[in-house]
Design a protein around this motif. Structure first.
Motif, mmCIF file in Angstrom:
data_model
loop_
_atom_site.group_PDB
_atom_site.id
_atom_site.type_symbol
_atom_site.label_atom_id
_atom_site.label_comp_id
_atom_site.label_asym_id
_atom_site.label_seq_id
_atom_site.Cartn_x
_atom_site.Cartn_y
_atom_site.Cartn_z
ATOM 1 N N ASP A 124 9.304 -3.942 -4.227
ATOM 2 C CA ASP A 124 10.668 -3.440 -4.122
ATOM 3 C C ASP A 124 10.916 -2.911 -2.717
ATOM 4 O O ASP A 124 10.010 -2.357 -2.086
ATOM 5 C CB ASP A 124 10.923 -2.312 -5.125
ATOM 6 N N ASP A 125 12.130 -3.083 -2.257
ATOM 7 C CA ASP A 125 12.561 -2.593 -0.941
ATOM 8 C C ASP A 125 11.771 -3.210 0.208
ATOM 9 O O ASP A 125 11.688 -2.631 1.286
ATOM 10 C CB ASP A 125 12.485 -1.058 -0.854
ATOM 11 N N GLY B 20 0.812 -1.214 0.000
ATOM 12 C CA GLY B 20 0.000 0.000 0.000
ATOM 13 C C GLY B 20 0.848 1.267 0.000
ATOM 14 O O GLY B 20 0.525 2.240 -0.687
ATOM 15 N N SER B 21 1.947 1.241 0.739
ATOM 16 C CA SER B 21 2.817 2.428 0.770
ATOM 17 C C SER B 21 3.484 2.640 -0.583
ATOM 18 O O SER B 21 3.717 3.765 -0.997
ATOM 19 C CB SER B 21 3.863 2.317 1.879
ATOM 20 N N GLN C 41 18.747 -7.830 -5.013
ATOM 21 C CA GLN C 41 18.315 -6.521 -5.483
ATOM 22 C C GLN C 41 18.766 -5.462 -4.490
ATOM 23 O O GLN C 41 18.615 -5.642 -3.289
ATOM 24 C CB GLN C 41 16.783 -6.480 -5.609
ATOM 25 N N GLU C 42 19.291 -4.386 -4.998
ATOM 26 C CA GLU C 42 19.722 -3.314 -4.117
ATOM 27 C C GLU C 42 18.589 -2.319 -3.933
ATOM 28 O O GLU C 42 17.989 -1.875 -4.899
ATOM 29 C CB GLU C 42 20.937 -2.587 -4.714
ATOM 30 N N GLY C 43 18.311 -1.965 -2.688
ATOM 31 C CA GLY C 43 17.323 -0.947 -2.395
ATOM 32 C C GLY C 43 18.010 0.402 -2.313
ATOM 33 O O GLY C 43 19.213 0.522 -2.543
ATOM 34 N N PHE D 237 13.016 -14.224 -0.457
ATOM 35 C CA PHE D 237 11.655 -13.944 -0.885
ATOM 36 C C PHE D 237 11.613 -12.666 -1.706
ATOM 37 O O PHE D 237 11.018 -12.621 -2.763
ATOM 38 C CB PHE D 237 10.728 -13.819 0.322
ATOM 39 N N ALA D 238 12.253 -11.616 -1.213
ATOM 40 C CA ALA D 238 12.250 -10.332 -1.925
ATOM 41 C C ALA D 238 12.904 -10.486 -3.289
ATOM 42 O O ALA D 238 12.460 -9.888 -4.260
ATOM 43 C CB ALA D 238 12.967 -9.267 -1.101
#
Length: 149
Positions: free
Chosen positions: A83-84, A24-25, A106-108, A95-96
């Protein structure tokens, strides 16, 4: 089951999932970056702005078909919404990675740059430039002004 356990169970059932809150964010972030109101997003999806608010707060879970519609309206891949995702929420870094669709990590973003008001205002102003050639020149100017790495 004691009454205390029953009360705790009911409270847990009414708490939004941390993943729903994160998704949601990300909806709110993208909508804001586009300068789109909740009402306008709702109209594009056939929803009321109150329903959009509930999605953005994570109170209402977003189903697969609605997530697909959101990705089209907000012009982002579905993976954008995940993402993130903090590993504390996802349970594991793996999982991400799977959600993003890549085998490698993945880099945030290391800071909150995308959440700053200044960034949001800059992006909104940029997208309000209606002439694509002018928008491209502004983009090139900004790039030219940044220090080389």
């Amino acid at each position: 089951m004691s009454s205390g356990e029953a009360t705790e169970k009911v409270e847990k059932e009414h708490r939004p999932s941390p993943i729903d809150v994160h998704v949601g964010s990300r909806v709110r972030l993208r909508r804001t970056l586009l300068g789109m109101s909740q009402e306008r997003l709702g109209e594009a999806l056939g929803l009321t702005f109150q329903q959009v608010q509930k999605y953005e707060r994570g109170v209402n879970r977003i189903g697969a078909s609605r997530l697909f519609d959101l990705s089209r309206v907000l012009d982002v891949p579905i993976s954008f919404f995940f993402d993130d995702l903090p590993s504390s929420v996802s349970g594991s870094q793996g999982f991400a990675n799977r959600v993003a669709g890549f085998a490698e990590a993945q880099e945030g973003f290391g800071d909150d740059t995308l959440h700053r008001r200044e960034t949001l205002e800059l992006v909104r102003a940029y997208y309000r430039i209606s002439d694509p050639s002018v928008r491209k020149r502004v983009f090139d100017l900004i790039k030219a002004m940044t220090p080389t790495e």
